[in-house]
Design an enzyme around this catalytic site. Structure first.
Site, PDB file in Angstrom:
ATOM      1  CG  ASN A  96      35.823 -14.081  44.828  1.00 53.65           C
ATOM      2  OD1 ASN A  96      36.689 -13.692  45.605  1.00 53.65           O
ATOM      3  ND2 ASN A  96      35.445 -13.389  43.778  1.00 53.65           N
ATOM      4  CG  HIS A 113      40.662 -19.195  49.058  1.00 56.29           C
ATOM      5  ND1 HIS A 113      40.840 -17.832  49.138  1.00 56.29           N
ATOM      6  CD2 HIS A 113      41.903 -19.719  49.032  1.00 56.29           C
ATOM      7  CE1 HIS A 113      42.131 -17.545  49.147  1.00 56.29           C
ATOM      8  NE2 HIS A 113      42.793 -18.686  49.073  1.00 56.29           N
ATOM      9  CD  GLU A 212      41.863   0.271  47.164  1.00 57.92           C
ATOM     10  OE1 GLU A 212      42.305   0.780  48.185  1.00 57.92           O
ATOM     11  OE2 GLU A 212      41.169  -0.773  47.150  1.00 57.92           O
TER      12      GLU A 212
HETATM   13  N1  APR Z   1      36.329  -4.020  40.898  1.00 60.55           N
HETATM   14  C1  APR Z   1      37.566  -4.560  41.020  1.00 60.55           C
HETATM   15  N2  APR Z   1      38.230  -4.581  42.182  1.00 60.55           N
HETATM   16  C2  APR Z   1      37.633  -4.067  43.266  1.00 60.55           C
HETATM   17  C3  APR Z   1      36.346  -3.496  43.222  1.00 60.55           C
HETATM   18  C4  APR Z   1      35.682  -3.480  41.963  1.00 60.55           C
HETATM   19  N3  APR Z   1      34.462  -2.960  41.799  1.00 60.55           N
HETATM   20  N4  APR Z   1      36.035  -3.057  44.477  1.00 60.55           N
HETATM   21  C5  APR Z   1      37.079  -3.343  45.261  1.00 60.55           C
HETATM   22  N5  APR Z   1      38.063  -3.945  44.543  1.00 60.55           N
HETATM   23  C6  APR Z   1      39.388  -4.417  44.953  1.00 60.55           C
HETATM   24  C7  APR Z   1      39.993  -3.670  46.125  1.00 60.55           C
HETATM   25  O1  APR Z   1      40.692  -2.532  45.658  1.00 60.55           O
HETATM   26  C8  APR Z   1      40.921  -4.728  46.715  1.00 60.55           C
HETATM   27  O2  APR Z   1      42.195  -4.631  46.119  1.00 60.55           O
HETATM   28  O3  APR Z   1      39.231  -5.737  45.400  1.00 60.55           O
HETATM   29  C9  APR Z   1      40.275  -6.054  46.294  1.00 60.55           C
HETATM   30  C10 APR Z   1      39.684  -6.820  47.440  1.00 60.55           C
HETATM   31  O4  APR Z   1      40.708  -7.224  48.280  1.00 60.55           O
HETATM   32  P1  APR Z   1      40.477  -8.221  49.502  1.00 60.55           P
HETATM   33  O5  APR Z   1      39.266  -7.788  50.268  1.00 60.55           O
HETATM   34  O6  APR Z   1      41.762  -8.335  50.220  1.00 60.55           O
HETATM   35  O7  APR Z   1      40.088  -9.594  48.783  1.00 60.55           O
HETATM   36  P2  APR Z   1      41.008 -10.738  48.213  1.00 60.55           P
HETATM   37  O8  APR Z   1      42.283 -10.213  47.686  1.00 60.55           O
HETATM   38  O9  APR Z   1      40.131 -11.531  47.298  1.00 60.55           O
HETATM   39  O10 APR Z   1      41.290 -11.594  49.514  1.00 60.55           O
HETATM   40  C11 APR Z   1      41.972 -12.806  49.385  1.00 60.55           C
HETATM   41  O11 APR Z   1      41.713 -13.297  51.700  1.00 60.55           O
HETATM   42  O12 APR Z   1      40.349 -13.214  53.581  1.00 60.55           O
HETATM   43  C12 APR Z   1      40.886 -14.026  52.595  1.00 60.55           C
HETATM   44  O13 APR Z   1      40.087 -16.084  51.817  1.00 60.55           O
HETATM   45  C13 APR Z   1      39.823 -14.704  51.776  1.00 60.55           C
HETATM   46  O14 APR Z   1      39.734 -15.149  49.414  1.00 60.55           O
HETATM   47  C14 APR Z   1      40.045 -14.156  50.381  1.00 60.55           C
HETATM   48  C15 APR Z   1      41.515 -13.797  50.397  1.00 60.55           C
END
Ligand code: APR
Length: 245
Positions: A96, A113, A212
């Site tokens: 993040n 990142h 999920e």
């Molecule tokens: N608590 C925990 N997990 C959650 C919650 C919650 N309240 N709400 C949603 N999630 C989960 C979702 O189920 C999903 O698996 O958070 C995850 C978010 O996934 P992404 O949006 O893909 O985020 P992330 O994996 O951090 O993305 C990685 O991708 O776009 C790039 O650089 C950006 O750092 C980012 C990287």
């Protein structure tokens, strides 16, 4: 119930967008994953910055604006509790770009990142250093140039196709950890998606927390389904309880 941590354990925590979801920061994938009809991959690349720096800065300016009104949630605070418990045997790696972990009090933290509130020169060969910056740039004319080389300034963020920051330190921590705790990351974006496999190959126990199953769920020993802000307070208590309870 999760096994308690021992004096020998070293914990590597990986967080993704999900850990900040309950603070009101939208995740990237799933519902609400588009920004003004653009996929993230269309605004978060060096190519996008070359052709439409105004659009890229509008995207990050909106995120900067939103960051003013968000605060750490119980998940961020729980991670500070584990850090206080483990001291130097704790390491937090976040994908993040928000500052919620440091706002909660996390210290042993790597932003792989980059950081939303930092700006740097867009010319790779320029030696100027990134600097703290909370300003918004909403038009091409407002985007500042580097005082050293004159190139446009850009967000200090790792975009698609770029190498994440601090990887030497991160790989070293993955090598020595005995427990990997991954929270709120969909497990599709590399290299973070492979961290669990690397730690697992080294014998670490791996736990995932999120609503999920992540795409890499097969490498986890425990998948605890639920929102991080609700699951972590319970999980952290279990991990920090004395070994004989
Ligand atoms: N608590 C925990 N997990 C959650 C919650 C919650 N309240 N709400 C949603 N999630 C989960 C979702 O189920 C999903 O698996 O958070 C995850 C978010 O996934 P992404 O949006 O893909 O985020 P992330 O994996 O951090 O993305 C990685 O991708 O776009 C790039 O650089 C950006 O750092 C980012 C990287």
């Amino acid at each position: 119930m999760s096994k308690p941590l021992t004096q020998q354990d070293r914990m590597f925590v990986l967080t993704g967008a999900g850990v900040s979801a309950e603070s009101g920061v939208p995740t990237f994938r799933g519902a609400g994953g588009l920004w003004r009809g653009h996929r993230m991959e269309e605004v978060a690349t060096p190519q996008a910055f070359q052709s439409r720096p105004d659009l890229v800065w509008q995207f990050y300016s909106e995120r900067r604006k939103r960051a003013e009104s968000v605060f750490p949630n119980p998940a961020h605070h729980c991670l500070v509790q584990i850090e206080e418990f483990l001291g130097d045997r704790f390491f937090l790696c976040t994908q993040n770009v928000d500052s919620l972990h440091e706002q909660a009090g996390s210290r042993r933290l790597a932003h792989m990142h980059g950081r939303l509130m930092q700006t740097r020169c867009s010319r790779q060969s320029c030696r100027s250093t990134p600097f703290a910056d909370e300003r918004l740039y909403l038009s091409r004319a407002e985007i500042p140039t580097c005082p050293q080389c004159g190139a446009l300034l850009r967000p200090d963020i790792c975009w698609f196709g770029e190498v994440p920051f601090l990887m030497d330190r991160i790989f070293e921590q993955l090598r020595v950890c005995t427990v990997l705790l991954s929270i709120g990351t969909s497990g599709v974006v590399e290299p973070a998606a492979s961290f669990v496999r690397m730690a697992h190959l080294n014998g670490a126990r791996a736990i995932y927390v999120g609503p999920e199953e992540p795409a890499n769920s097969m490498f986890f020993d425990e998948v605890v389904l639920g929102n991080a802000g609700e699951v972590l307070p319970r999980l952290v208590k279990e991990l920090m309880r004395p070994a004989d309870q």
